[in-house]
Design an enzyme around this catalytic site. Sequence first.
Site, short mmCIF file in Angstrom:
data_model
loop_
_atom_site.label_atom_id
_atom_site.label_comp_id
_atom_site.label_asym_id
_atom_site.label_seq_id
_atom_site.Cartn_x
_atom_site.Cartn_y
_atom_site.Cartn_z
N ARG A 67 -12.18 21.74 2.55
CA ARG A 67 -11.41 21.92 1.31
C ARG A 67 -10.18 22.78 1.54
O ARG A 67 -9.11 22.54 0.97
CB ARG A 67 -12.31 22.56 0.25
CG ARG A 67 -11.59 22.74 -1.09
CD ARG A 67 -12.56 23.07 -2.20
NE ARG A 67 -11.86 23.23 -3.45
CZ ARG A 67 -11.65 24.39 -4.05
NH1 ARG A 67 -12.09 25.51 -3.50
NH2 ARG A 67 -11.00 24.46 -5.19
N HIS A 71 -6.36 21.64 0.64
CA HIS A 71 -5.47 22.42 -0.22
C HIS A 71 -4.23 22.88 0.53
O HIS A 71 -3.21 23.15 -0.11
CB HIS A 71 -6.24 23.59 -0.81
CG HIS A 71 -7.12 23.22 -1.95
ND1 HIS A 71 -7.23 23.96 -3.11
CD2 HIS A 71 -7.94 22.15 -2.13
CE1 HIS A 71 -8.08 23.37 -3.94
NE2 HIS A 71 -8.53 22.28 -3.36
N ASN A 99 -6.91 27.77 -6.33
CA ASN A 99 -7.39 28.46 -5.13
C ASN A 99 -8.06 29.80 -5.41
O ASN A 99 -8.93 30.22 -4.65
CB ASN A 99 -6.21 28.72 -4.17
CG ASN A 99 -5.60 27.44 -3.64
OD1 ASN A 99 -6.27 26.42 -3.52
ND2 ASN A 99 -4.31 27.47 -3.33
N HIS A 198 -16.43 15.28 -1.15
CA HIS A 198 -17.35 15.98 -2.04
C HIS A 198 -18.80 15.65 -1.74
O HIS A 198 -19.69 16.13 -2.43
CB HIS A 198 -17.04 15.65 -3.50
CG HIS A 198 -15.85 16.38 -4.03
ND1 HIS A 198 -15.39 16.22 -5.31
CD2 HIS A 198 -15.02 17.26 -3.45
CE1 HIS A 198 -14.33 16.98 -5.51
NE2 HIS A 198 -14.08 17.62 -4.39
#
Length: 322
Positions: A67, A71, A99, A198
Site C-alpha cells: 500500500r 500511495h 495517509n 486488498h
Amino acid sequence: MKLAMASLSYFFIVVTLFIFPFFGCCANAQLSPNFYARTCPSLPTIVRNAMSQAVAREARMGASILRLFFHDCFVNGCDASILLDDTATFTGEKNAFPNQNSVRGFEVIDTIKTRVEAACNATVSCADILALASRDGVVLLGGTPWTVALGRRDARTASQSDANNQLPSPFANLATLISSFAAKGLTASDLTVLSGGHTIGQSQCLLFKTRIYNETNIDPSFATTRKATCPASGGDTNLAPFDITPTRFDNNYYKALVARRGLLHSDQELFNSGSQDALVRTYSNNAAAFSRDFAAAMAKMSAISPLTGTNGEIRKNCRLVN
C-alpha cells in the site's frame, strides 16, 4: 490495497499509473532490471532478507508495504516522495488525509536503506528499494513474482495537496474510480486487478462504517459481523480484514465481492451490476489468472513517471532530502 491497502484503498488499495501511455512506454524504457548489477549486486538479497524478517514478525507488513508503494506511485510517480518527513520548512505527503495515521512500514524501509547503504554507499534510491520491497512482500504471502525494473531516483519534494487530490477514495463510485485511473493512463481492468491487492491486509473502521450501516448491496450477515468491531459511533481505528485470508495472497477478495462482502464501498463498486462484474467473476473462479495479471499490472504501475538520469537524487536517508 490496509492494501491494507484505503486503507489499501486509498489506494489502493489501490493505485496507479502512466500519465500518458506514450510517456509510460518511454519512462519504462529508461529503467532496467540490471541497473545495479555491477554497482550493488547484493541489493536483491538484502531487500528480500529484510522483507522476510519483517513479514515473519508481522504478516500484515507485506500488505502495508504494498500500500505504501501504491500511495507513492499514484502521487506524481514512483519517486519515494511519500517517505519524506515533514520539517519546519517542508510539508510532505505523510499527513495527507489518505495517509495520516494510516500508511505504515516506514521503519522497514529505513532498515533496508541502512543495510543497502552499508553495502553500496550512495548508490540505490529509496524509490527502487520501495519497489523491490513491495514485490517481495507480495511474493512472501503467496503472490506471483514480477521483474522490477530499476533506476529510479528520489524526489527532492512532495505534495500534500496532490496526495489529497490524486489518491482514489474508498468512498468513490465505479465511474469516479475508472476516471481516476484513466487520468493516470490505467484502464478499468487495471483498476480491477490492482484493487485485488486488498486480498491482503486490513482497513480501519472509519473507512467502511458507512457501508456496513447504510448500504444495501451488502450481505446482512457480513454487515453484522463487521459491526461487532466497528460501532456506529467511535472505534474508527479498529481494523477488519478485506477478506477471510488477510495474510495470504489469493483470490478470496473477488469471491467476497461476488458474495456482496466487499469491505469498502470502492471494493463493492467493482461488482455492482457494472462493467467490471465479468472480470471480478473471472478472478473469483481463477486464482492463477488473477495472480498472473496482478504481477503484470504491478510491473506496469511501478514504471509510472520515474525520475531518472540527473533528475532527483539518491537520498542517504529516505526520510530527508540530502
